[in-house]
Design an enzyme around this catalytic site. Structure first.
Site, PDB file in Angstrom:
ATOM      1  N   GLN A  65       0.804  -1.228   0.000  1.00  0.00           N
ATOM      2  CA  GLN A  65       0.000   0.000   0.000  1.00  0.00           C
ATOM      3  C   GLN A  65       0.831   1.269   0.000  1.00  0.00           C
ATOM      4  O   GLN A  65       0.537   2.206  -0.724  1.00  0.00           O
ATOM      5  CB  GLN A  65      -0.791   0.013   1.299  1.00  0.00           C
ATOM      6  CG  GLN A  65      -2.012  -0.775   1.295  1.00  0.00           C
ATOM      7  CD  GLN A  65      -2.963   0.052   2.125  1.00  0.00           C
ATOM      8  OE1 GLN A  65      -3.568   0.977   1.618  1.00  0.00           O
ATOM      9  NE2 GLN A  65      -3.023  -0.259   3.407  1.00  0.00           N
ATOM     10  N   ILE A  66       1.845   1.313   0.873  1.00  0.00           N
ATOM     11  CA  ILE A  66       2.644   2.544   0.952  1.00  0.00           C
ATOM     12  C   ILE A  66       3.420   2.726  -0.345  1.00  0.00           C
ATOM     13  O   ILE A  66       3.472   3.821  -0.916  1.00  0.00           O
ATOM     14  CB  ILE A  66       3.594   2.515   2.171  1.00  0.00           C
ATOM     15  CG1 ILE A  66       2.785   2.500   3.461  1.00  0.00           C
ATOM     16  CG2 ILE A  66       4.530   3.720   2.158  1.00  0.00           C
ATOM     17  CD1 ILE A  66       3.603   2.390   4.735  1.00  0.00           C
ATOM     18  N   GLN A  84      19.482  -7.360   3.832  1.00  0.00           N
ATOM     19  CA  GLN A  84      19.446  -6.131   3.033  1.00  0.00           C
ATOM     20  C   GLN A  84      20.588  -5.190   3.422  1.00  0.00           C
ATOM     21  O   GLN A  84      21.148  -4.503   2.571  1.00  0.00           O
ATOM     22  CB  GLN A  84      18.080  -5.452   3.162  1.00  0.00           C
ATOM     23  CG  GLN A  84      16.992  -6.313   2.493  1.00  0.00           C
ATOM     24  CD  GLN A  84      15.625  -5.667   2.442  1.00  0.00           C
ATOM     25  OE1 GLN A  84      15.392  -4.634   3.039  1.00  0.00           O
ATOM     26  NE2 GLN A  84      14.706  -6.289   1.728  1.00  0.00           N
ATOM     27  N   ASP A 140       4.239  10.555  12.460  1.00  0.00           N
ATOM     28  CA  ASP A 140       3.802  10.910  13.812  1.00  0.00           C
ATOM     29  C   ASP A 140       3.978  12.418  14.020  1.00  0.00           C
ATOM     30  O   ASP A 140       3.117  13.087  14.590  1.00  0.00           O
ATOM     31  CB  ASP A 140       4.620  10.119  14.849  1.00  0.00           C
ATOM     32  CG  ASP A 140       4.647   8.637  14.511  1.00  0.00           C
ATOM     33  OD1 ASP A 140       3.574   8.037  14.472  1.00  0.00           O
ATOM     34  OD2 ASP A 140       5.740   8.102  14.247  1.00  0.00           O
ATOM     35  N   HIS A 151       8.954   4.355  17.149  1.00  0.00           N
ATOM     36  CA  HIS A 151       7.711   4.446  16.370  1.00  0.00           C
ATOM     37  C   HIS A 151       6.809   3.300  16.827  1.00  0.00           C
ATOM     38  O   HIS A 151       6.760   2.236  16.226  1.00  0.00           O
ATOM     39  CB  HIS A 151       7.995   4.336  14.867  1.00  0.00           C
ATOM     40  CG  HIS A 151       6.706   4.209  14.084  1.00  0.00           C
ATOM     41  ND1 HIS A 151       5.819   5.244  13.946  1.00  0.00           N
ATOM     42  CD2 HIS A 151       6.148   3.160  13.464  1.00  0.00           C
ATOM     43  CE1 HIS A 151       4.778   4.843  13.267  1.00  0.00           C
ATOM     44  NE2 HIS A 151       4.947   3.567  12.962  1.00  0.00           N
ATOM     45  N   ARG A 196       5.940 -11.473  19.875  1.00  0.00           N
ATOM     46  CA  ARG A 196       6.710 -10.291  19.472  1.00  0.00           C
ATOM     47  C   ARG A 196       8.136 -10.687  19.048  1.00  0.00           C
ATOM     48  O   ARG A 196       8.681 -10.165  18.084  1.00  0.00           O
ATOM     49  CB  ARG A 196       6.747  -9.322  20.660  1.00  0.00           C
ATOM     50  CG  ARG A 196       7.025  -7.937  20.253  1.00  0.00           C
ATOM     51  CD  ARG A 196       6.466  -6.947  21.268  1.00  0.00           C
ATOM     52  NE  ARG A 196       7.353  -5.808  21.294  1.00  0.00           N
ATOM     53  CZ  ARG A 196       8.117  -5.487  22.323  1.00  0.00           C
ATOM     54  NH1 ARG A 196       8.098  -6.188  23.422  1.00  0.00           N
ATOM     55  NH2 ARG A 196       8.907  -4.441  22.245  1.00  0.00           N
ATOM     56  N   SER A 250      -2.766   3.713   7.012  1.00  0.00           N
ATOM     57  CA  SER A 250      -2.672   5.087   6.487  1.00  0.00           C
ATOM     58  C   SER A 250      -1.517   5.198   5.489  1.00  0.00           C
ATOM     59  O   SER A 250      -0.441   5.676   5.838  1.00  0.00           O
ATOM     60  CB  SER A 250      -2.495   6.074   7.635  1.00  0.00           C
ATOM     61  OG  SER A 250      -1.802   5.504   8.707  1.00  0.00           O
ATOM     62  N   ASN A 294       7.913  -1.998   9.971  1.00  0.00           N
ATOM     63  CA  ASN A 294       7.964  -2.131  11.431  1.00  0.00           C
ATOM     64  C   ASN A 294       8.486  -3.471  11.905  1.00  0.00           C
ATOM     65  O   ASN A 294       8.337  -4.457  11.191  1.00  0.00           O
ATOM     66  CB  ASN A 294       6.561  -1.885  11.989  1.00  0.00           C
ATOM     67  CG  ASN A 294       6.270  -0.403  12.016  1.00  0.00           C
ATOM     68  OD1 ASN A 294       7.100   0.356  12.496  1.00  0.00           O
ATOM     69  ND2 ASN A 294       5.127  -0.005  11.489  1.00  0.00           N
ATOM     70  N   ASP A 299       9.967  -6.458  -4.489  1.00  0.00           N
ATOM     71  CA  ASP A 299       9.004  -7.129  -3.607  1.00  0.00           C
ATOM     72  C   ASP A 299       9.228  -8.636  -3.717  1.00  0.00           C
ATOM     73  O   ASP A 299      10.065  -9.099  -4.518  1.00  0.00           O
ATOM     74  CB  ASP A 299       7.545  -6.724  -3.925  1.00  0.00           C
ATOM     75  CG  ASP A 299       6.678  -6.744  -2.652  1.00  0.00           C
ATOM     76  OD1 ASP A 299       6.654  -7.789  -1.976  1.00  0.00           O
ATOM     77  OD2 ASP A 299       6.060  -5.716  -2.337  1.00  0.00           O
TER      78      ASP A 299
HETATM   79  P1  NDP Z   1       2.163  -1.264   3.975  1.00  0.00           P
HETATM   80  O1  NDP Z   1       2.715  -0.796   2.668  1.00  0.00           O
HETATM   81  O2  NDP Z   1       0.890  -0.656   4.460  1.00  0.00           O
HETATM   82  O3  NDP Z   1       3.248  -1.076   5.131  1.00  0.00           O
HETATM   83  C1  NDP Z   1       4.593  -1.414   4.927  1.00  0.00           C
HETATM   84  C2  NDP Z   1       5.325  -1.321   6.232  1.00  0.00           C
HETATM   85  O4  NDP Z   1       5.263  -0.002   6.718  1.00  0.00           O
HETATM   86  C3  NDP Z   1       4.719  -2.214   7.309  1.00  0.00           C
HETATM   87  O5  NDP Z   1       5.748  -2.796   8.058  1.00  0.00           O
HETATM   88  C4  NDP Z   1       3.932  -1.235   8.139  1.00  0.00           C
HETATM   89  O6  NDP Z   1       3.902  -1.638   9.486  1.00  0.00           O
HETATM   90  C5  NDP Z   1       4.778   0.003   8.031  1.00  0.00           C
HETATM   91  N1  NDP Z   1       3.974   1.182   8.270  1.00  0.00           N
HETATM   92  C6  NDP Z   1       2.686   1.383   7.949  1.00  0.00           C
HETATM   93  N2  NDP Z   1       2.299   2.612   8.336  1.00  0.00           N
HETATM   94  C7  NDP Z   1       3.366   3.170   8.918  1.00  0.00           C
HETATM   95  C8  NDP Z   1       3.596   4.426   9.535  1.00  0.00           C
HETATM   96  N3  NDP Z   1       2.619   5.275   9.654  1.00  0.00           N
HETATM   97  N4  NDP Z   1       4.828   4.712  10.016  1.00  0.00           N
HETATM   98  C9  NDP Z   1       5.809   3.792   9.917  1.00  0.00           C
HETATM   99  N5  NDP Z   1       5.619   2.585   9.362  1.00  0.00           N
HETATM  100  C10 NDP Z   1       4.432   2.282   8.865  1.00  0.00           C
HETATM  101  O7  NDP Z   1       2.028  -2.842   4.020  1.00  0.00           O
HETATM  102  P2  NDP Z   1       1.557  -3.836   2.903  1.00  0.00           P
HETATM  103  O8  NDP Z   1       1.237  -5.098   3.619  1.00  0.00           O
HETATM  104  O9  NDP Z   1       0.560  -3.216   1.983  1.00  0.00           O
HETATM  105  O10 NDP Z   1       2.876  -4.042   2.051  1.00  0.00           O
HETATM  106  C11 NDP Z   1       4.038  -4.656   2.542  1.00  0.00           C
HETATM  107  C12 NDP Z   1       4.755  -5.207   1.325  1.00  0.00           C
HETATM  108  O11 NDP Z   1       6.014  -5.673   1.769  1.00  0.00           O
HETATM  109  C13 NDP Z   1       4.034  -6.372   0.653  1.00  0.00           C
HETATM  110  O12 NDP Z   1       3.926  -6.108  -0.741  1.00  0.00           O
HETATM  111  C14 NDP Z   1       4.945  -7.568   0.921  1.00  0.00           C
HETATM  112  O13 NDP Z   1       4.973  -8.478  -0.160  1.00  0.00           O
HETATM  113  C15 NDP Z   1       6.270  -6.865   1.065  1.00  0.00           C
HETATM  114  N6  NDP Z   1       7.299  -7.590   1.800  1.00  0.00           N
HETATM  115  C16 NDP Z   1       8.559  -7.485   1.295  1.00  0.00           C
HETATM  116  C17 NDP Z   1       9.602  -8.101   1.903  1.00  0.00           C
HETATM  117  C18 NDP Z   1      10.956  -7.939   1.335  1.00  0.00           C
HETATM  118  O14 NDP Z   1      11.152  -7.010   0.558  1.00  0.00           O
HETATM  119  N7  NDP Z   1      11.910  -8.790   1.684  1.00  0.00           N
HETATM  120  C19 NDP Z   1       9.408  -8.922   3.130  1.00  0.00           C
HETATM  121  C20 NDP Z   1       8.054  -8.942   3.596  1.00  0.00           C
HETATM  122  C21 NDP Z   1       7.039  -8.275   2.941  1.00  0.00           C
HETATM  123  P3  NDP Z   1       2.503  -2.086  10.157  1.00  0.00           P
HETATM  124  O15 NDP Z   1       1.975  -3.191   9.280  1.00  0.00           O
HETATM  125  O16 NDP Z   1       2.898  -2.518  11.517  1.00  0.00           O
HETATM  126  O17 NDP Z   1       1.646  -0.873  10.140  1.00  0.00           O
END
Ligand code: NDP
Length: 345
Positions: free
Chosen positions: A39-40, A136, A182, A210, A122, A259, A155, A66
């Site tokens: 999403q982000i 990485q 934040d 955070h 956790r 968000s 996170n 990804d």
């Molecule tokens: P998001 O794009 O919504 O979020 C990505 C990360 O940002 C999560 O860890 C999320 O933590 C964190 N995050 C979200 N909001 C905030 C904020 N306000 N401030 C700081 N951090 C924030 O998650 P999606 O699930 O949509 O996407 C994650 C992607 O990562 C997927 O496409 C997945 O395939 C990929 N992925 C890639 C990996 C890699 O590159 N090796 C490993 C694992 C996953 P939280 O969920 O706690 O909000």
């Protein structure tokens, strides 16, 4: 507020600001985004390609990383980015291979992280993410440009950033984690409560992790602001703190999704201020704690008030901490120390 809007508008026509973070005016900046099918990533990539991160004259090459299972989704994102016909977008590469993503990268935004699943401890979450960020860190060390600036978003972001910097032996000053969302949330709530005049000279600061232990603070660096009324003081010492801490959960509850739009905007703000300079403004960034003037122990990635110029951040001095803020900061420190231990560092 109006002045701020006009100044934002004028930056579209401003001459390029120097990027002393990087060796010379690079014709194309290479930016790696991990978790880019998420999403982000979907909200972030177009903002970068529109020039909001590195300015309206800087071409960018995007490397979107990804997991293997997300490559179709990444292909779709790539198609949409090309369909935007953005003049600053030099190229978009998609990959599941960190070496491809990070080779020659000038900047990296790491959103990809393993999400917490129901029933997951956790420590399991910390260890799973530690594996990703260790790998990485090493690839960034071996393949990215030596000046590469890295922002960790996934996170637990502060501890993931610590793992990345430590395992990769990266320059600690080049690694940070995101607390700007934040910070921006606090700025928005201050303006909503006090209006533009009351908010003038009132400096928002986010201290610590955070997480729910973060410390939103509107007083320590606000000596030039008019004193708060008793009602406003009660609000900022009370309700305001959980409002900022829980804002993400609130958006998630209402929208059914996290968000992402405001997170992407905060990522752009963080990187733009770091690399092009914050022009004297104090902002919040989670950075290595060594040498900080506020008594936070060294060896953590902790959110502080900072100013930035040309790719270098400096601790903002002069904050006067109340006993309440100190107590809250200590609780966030204790959480980060525990996370570091659980992650095996
Ligand atoms: P998001 O794009 O919504 O979020 C990505 C990360 O940002 C999560 O860890 C999320 O933590 C964190 N995050 C979200 N909001 C905030 C904020 N306000 N401030 C700081 N951090 C924030 O998650 P999606 O699930 O949509 O996407 C994650 C992607 O990562 C997927 O496409 C997945 O395939 C990929 N992925 C890639 C990996 C890699 O590159 N090796 C490993 C694992 C996953 P939280 O969920 O706690 O909000």
């Amino acid at each position: 507020m109006a002045t701020q809007k006009i100044s934002n508008f004028l930056t579209l026509f401003a001459p390029p600001r120097p990027m002393a973070a990087f060796p010379s005016n690079l014709p194309v900046l290479t930016v790696a985004i991990t978790g880019a099918a998420g999403q982000i990533g979907y909200s972030l990539a177009p903002l970068i390609a529109q020039g909001l991160m590195f300015g309206p004259h800087q071409k960018v090459a995007l490397r979107l990383l990804d997991l293997g299972t997300a490559q179709d989704a990444l292909s779709g994102v790539r198609m949409e980015l090309l369909d935007c016909a953005l003049p600053l977008l030099h190229s978009v590469d998609i990959t599941a291979d960190p070496h491809v993503a990070f080779t020659g990268a000038d900047a990296a935004v790491l959103c990809g992280a393993f999400p917490r699943r129901p029933g997951m401890e956790r420590q399991d979450l910390l260890l799973t993410n530690a594996g990703i960020f260790k790998q990485q860190g090493r690839v960034i060390r071996d393949a990215a440009a030596a000046h590469c600036r890295v922002l960790v978003v996934g996170n637990p972001a502060n501890t993931n950033a610590l793992i990345l910097a430590t395992s990769g032996g990266l320059n600690p000053a080049h690694v940070s984690a995101l607390t700007r969302l934040d910070h921006n949330r606090a700025v928005g709530l201050i303006a909503a409560r006090l209006g533009p005049t009351g908010a003038a000279h009132r400096q928002a600061v986010i201290w610590g992790n955070h997480s729910a232990t973060q410390v939103p603070d509107v007083e320590s660096l606000s000596s030039a602001a008019a004193p708060l009324s008793a009602d406003d003081a009660a609000y900022f010492h009370g309700e305001f703190i959980p409002q900022v801490q829980q804002r993400g959960a609130e958006v998630m509850k209402l929208r059914g999704l996290s968000s992402a739009l405001s997170a992407a905007k905060a990522i752009v703000d963080h990187m733009r201020d770091w690399i092009l300079g914050s022009e004297g403004r104090v902002v919040s960034m989670a950075v290595p704690s060594a040498g900080n003037p506020y008594g936070v122990p060294a060896g953590l990635i902790y959110s502080f008030p900072v100013t930035c110029a040309a790719g270098v951040w400096h601790f903002a001095p002069g904050a006067v901490l109340t006993e309440d803020i100190k107590r809250r900061m200590d609780a966030s420190t204790a959480e980060l120390v525990e996370e570091r231990t659980l992650a095996g560092l």
